[in-house]
Enzyme design. Structure first.
Site, mmCIF file in Angstrom:
data_model
loop_
_atom_site.group_PDB
_atom_site.id
_atom_site.type_symbol
_atom_site.label_atom_id
_atom_site.label_comp_id
_atom_site.label_asym_id
_atom_site.label_seq_id
_atom_site.Cartn_x
_atom_site.Cartn_y
_atom_site.Cartn_z
ATOM 1 N N ALA A 7 -108.959 53.190 32.977
ATOM 2 C CA ALA A 7 -108.591 52.278 33.943
ATOM 3 C C ALA A 7 -107.302 52.828 34.623
ATOM 4 O O ALA A 7 -106.662 52.043 35.441
ATOM 5 C CB ALA A 7 -108.658 50.935 33.715
ATOM 6 N N GLN A 9 -106.213 55.393 36.278
ATOM 7 C CA GLN A 9 -106.220 56.412 37.453
ATOM 8 C C GLN A 9 -107.932 56.569 38.043
ATOM 9 O O GLN A 9 -108.798 56.136 37.231
ATOM 10 C CB GLN A 9 -105.953 57.566 36.992
ATOM 11 N N THR A 31 -105.965 56.476 27.310
ATOM 12 C CA THR A 31 -105.818 57.337 25.873
ATOM 13 C C THR A 31 -104.188 57.350 25.660
ATOM 14 O O THR A 31 -104.095 57.762 24.485
ATOM 15 C CB THR A 31 -106.168 58.769 26.299
ATOM 16 N N SER A 132 -123.446 60.828 37.493
ATOM 17 C CA SER A 132 -122.840 61.972 38.256
ATOM 18 C C SER A 132 -124.159 62.461 38.828
ATOM 19 O O SER A 132 -125.080 62.610 38.364
ATOM 20 C CB SER A 132 -121.875 62.854 37.911
ATOM 21 N N ASN A 139 -125.464 72.209 37.914
ATOM 22 C CA ASN A 139 -124.488 72.847 38.488
ATOM 23 C C ASN A 139 -124.022 73.802 37.412
ATOM 24 O O ASN A 139 -123.948 73.837 36.597
ATOM 25 C CB ASN A 139 -123.193 71.981 38.754
ATOM 26 N N TYR A 145 -121.445 69.169 31.081
ATOM 27 C CA TYR A 145 -121.373 67.996 31.841
ATOM 28 C C TYR A 145 -122.802 67.556 32.320
ATOM 29 O O TYR A 145 -122.913 66.133 32.296
ATOM 30 C CB TYR A 145 -120.483 68.156 33.099
ATOM 31 N N ILE A 178 -116.192 62.837 44.738
ATOM 32 C CA ILE A 178 -115.046 61.722 44.973
ATOM 33 C C ILE A 178 -113.790 62.445 44.915
ATOM 34 O O ILE A 178 -113.256 63.096 43.951
ATOM 35 C CB ILE A 178 -115.150 60.487 44.272
HETATM 36 N N1 LIG Z 1 -114.370 62.212 40.930
HETATM 37 C C1 LIG Z 1 -115.652 62.772 41.005
HETATM 38 O O1 LIG Z 1 -115.809 63.500 42.128
HETATM 39 C C2 LIG Z 1 -116.646 62.360 40.498
HETATM 40 C C3 LIG Z 1 -117.944 62.696 40.615
HETATM 41 C C4 LIG Z 1 -119.040 62.291 39.950
HETATM 42 C C5 LIG Z 1 -118.776 61.614 38.554
HETATM 43 N N2 LIG Z 1 -117.547 61.351 38.212
HETATM 44 C C6 LIG Z 1 -117.363 60.435 37.266
HETATM 45 O O2 LIG Z 1 -116.483 59.169 37.178
HETATM 46 C C7 LIG Z 1 -115.648 58.879 36.028
HETATM 47 C C8 LIG Z 1 -114.271 58.919 36.591
HETATM 48 O O3 LIG Z 1 -113.902 60.184 36.935
HETATM 49 P P1 LIG Z 1 -112.594 60.281 37.994
HETATM 50 O O4 LIG Z 1 -112.907 61.409 38.799
HETATM 51 O O5 LIG Z 1 -111.908 58.844 38.160
HETATM 52 O O6 LIG Z 1 -111.506 61.061 36.655
HETATM 53 P P2 LIG Z 1 -110.031 61.095 36.401
HETATM 54 O O7 LIG Z 1 -109.198 60.605 37.416
HETATM 55 O O8 LIG Z 1 -109.947 62.433 35.637
HETATM 56 O O9 LIG Z 1 -109.976 59.816 35.385
HETATM 57 C C9 LIG Z 1 -110.698 60.026 34.088
HETATM 58 C C10 LIG Z 1 -110.484 59.006 33.173
HETATM 59 O O10 LIG Z 1 -111.176 59.190 32.005
HETATM 60 C C11 LIG Z 1 -110.170 58.671 30.910
HETATM 61 N N3 LIG Z 1 -110.459 59.573 29.811
HETATM 62 C C12 LIG Z 1 -110.597 60.908 29.621
HETATM 63 N N4 LIG Z 1 -110.638 61.460 28.518
HETATM 64 C C13 LIG Z 1 -110.938 60.307 27.691
HETATM 65 C C14 LIG Z 1 -111.045 60.293 26.259
HETATM 66 N N5 LIG Z 1 -111.020 60.984 25.520
HETATM 67 N N6 LIG Z 1 -111.104 58.831 25.957
HETATM 68 C C15 LIG Z 1 -111.219 57.889 26.772
HETATM 69 N N7 LIG Z 1 -110.882 57.902 27.970
HETATM 70 C C16 LIG Z 1 -110.567 59.277 28.551
HETATM 71 C C17 LIG Z 1 -108.943 59.267 31.514
HETATM 72 O O11 LIG Z 1 -107.798 58.464 30.812
HETATM 73 P P3 LIG Z 1 -106.488 59.086 30.293
HETATM 74 O O12 LIG Z 1 -105.804 59.380 31.583
HETATM 75 O O13 LIG Z 1 -105.643 58.059 29.843
HETATM 76 O O14 LIG Z 1 -106.791 60.174 29.399
HETATM 77 C C18 LIG Z 1 -108.868 58.758 33.049
HETATM 78 O O15 LIG Z 1 -108.708 57.377 32.955
HETATM 79 C C19 LIG Z 1 -116.055 59.855 35.059
HETATM 80 O O16 LIG Z 1 -117.015 59.626 34.321
HETATM 81 C C20 LIG Z 1 -116.502 61.118 36.117
HETATM 82 O O17 LIG Z 1 -117.434 62.030 35.212
HETATM 83 C C21 LIG Z 1 -116.362 61.586 39.132
#
Ligand SMILES: NC(=O)c1ccc[n+]([C@@H]2O[C@H](COP(=O)([O-])OP(=O)(O)OC[C@H]3O[C@@H](n4cnc5c(N)ncnc54)[C@H](OP(=O)(O)O)[C@@H]3O)[C@@H](O)[C@H]2O)c1
Length: 238
Positions: A7, A9, A31, A132, A139, A145, A178
Site C-alpha cells: 500500500a 505506492q 516491506t 494481470s 508474454n 509472472y 498501468i
Molecule cells: N502496473 C501495471 O501495469 C500492472 C499491470 C498488471 C498487473 N499489475 C499488478 O498490480 C499489482 C501492483 O502493481 P504496481 O504496478 O502498483 O507495482 P509497484 O508500484 O511496483 O508496487 C508493488 C508493491 O508490491 C509490494 N511488494 C513487492 N514485493 C513484496 C514482498 N516481497 N512482500 C510484500 N509486498 C511486496 C511493494 O512494497 P514495497 O515497496 O514496500 O517493497 C509495493 O508496494 C501487482 O500485483 C502487479 O502484478 C500491475
C-alpha cells in the site's frame, strides 16, 4: 476493516486511499519501514501501516495472527502486492521463478487462509486480488509472472465456490498496462510495443483500477463472485 498489501505506492496506495476516503479503516503493508511511514502519513488516523514481506511465507500467518490478537478484524482483503522478474525461460534461474511464484501466488494462499475463518464467522467478506492481463494472454520473458497470475484464476474460482454461501465474494481485478513504478521499468521498445496493442492508445491509471476494486468491495457487487474483471483499454477481451 480492510487490509491492502503493497500500500506504499502504485495501485495499492490508490486503493488504500480510496477505501480510507470512504471511511473504511485500512491496514496497509510494505516491506520497509519507510513504506510504512508513507502509509501512516496518508492514512492519518484512519488506519496504519505495518511491515510484511510476502516472500517469507512463515511470517505471514504469524503477522496476521498479531493483527487478530489486537482485535482487528479484516472483512476486506486486497491482495495487491506483486513483483515481476523477467527473463526468457532459457535464461531464467530457479530463484527468479520461485520469488515470483511465492510473492504473487503462494502468499495469496496464506493471506486468504488467515482471514477466511473470521469472514466465515461474520458471514461477510470480500477478497479481491490484483491479477494481470498477462495471466490470460501470456508474454515472452514472463513464464514466471504469467504462471503466477493465471494460477490466481483457479484459486479464486475454487475459493469463491467454497465460501459463496457464507456472504463472502472472491474476485480478481486484472489490469492491462498501468502507469506505475512497475511499468516505468519497461525499456522504450517494450513500451512502444505494448502501446501498439492497446486500442485506447494509452496506459491505464491507478485510479481506474482502484475504482473497480472499490466497486467489487462494496455492497453493490454482492452477487459477483469467482470473476476476473479485465481493465485494459481494450487490449484483451475474453
Ligand atoms: N502496473 C501495471 O501495469 C500492472 C499491470 C498488471 C498487473 N499489475 C499488478 O498490480 C499489482 C501492483 O502493481 P504496481 O504496478 O502498483 O507495482 P509497484 O508500484 O511496483 O508496487 C508493488 C508493491 O508490491 C509490494 N511488494 C513487492 N514485493 C513484496 C514482498 N516481497 N512482500 C510484500 N509486498 C511486496 C511493494 O512494497 P514495497 O515497496 O514496500 O517493497 C509495493 O508496494 C501487482 O500485483 C502487479 O502484478 C500491475
Amino acid at each position: 476493516m480492510a487490509l491492502v498489501t503493497g500500500a506504499n505506492q502504485g495501485i495499492g496506495k490508490e486503493i488504500a486511499k480510496k477505501l480510507s476516503e470512504k471511511g473504511i479503516k485500512v491496514i496497509g503493508t510494505s516491506t520497509t519501514i519507510n513504506g510504512v511511514k508513507i502509509i501512516n502519513q496518508y492514512l492519518k488516523k484512519n488506519g496504519f501501516g505495518f511491515v510484511l514481506n510476502l516472500k517469507d511465507t512463515d511470517s505471514i500467518l504469524e503477522k496476521m495472527k498479531e493483527i487478530y490478537k489486537k482485535n482487528y478484524s479484516i472483512d476486506i482483503l486486497i491482495n495487491n502486492a506483486g513483483i515481476k522478474s523477467d527473463n526468457l525461460l532459457v535464461y531464467m534461474n530457479s530463484r527468479e521463478w520461485e520469488n515470483v511464484i511465492k510473492i504473487n501466488l503462494t502468499s495469496i494462499f496464506y493471506m486468504s487462509k488467515s482471514v477466511i475463518r473470521s469472514m466465515i464467522k461474520n458471514k461477510y467478506g470480500r477478497i479481491i486480488t490484483i491479477g494481470s492481463v498477462i495471466g490470460s494472454i501470456g508474454n515472452r520473458g514472463q513464464v514466471n509472472y504469467s504462471a503466477s497470475k493465471s494460477g490466481l484464476i483457479g484459486f479464486h474460482k475454487s475459493l469463491a465456490l467454497e465460501v459463496a454461501s457464507k456472504g463472502i465474494t472472491v474476485n480478481i481485478v486484472a489490469p492491462g498496462l498501468i502507469d506505475t513504478q512497475l511499468t516505468k521499468k519497461l525499456n522504450i521498445l517494450q513500451y512502444k510495443k505494448h502501446l501498439s496493442n492497446i486500442p485506447m492508445q494509452r496506459l491505464g491509471t491507478t485510479k481506474e483500477i482502484a475504482d473497480a476494486v472499490m466497486f467489487l468491495s462494496s455492497e453493490k457487487a454482492s452477487y459477483i463472485t469467482g470473476q476476473t474483471l479485465h481493465i485494459n483499454g481494450g487490449m484483451y477481451m475474453p
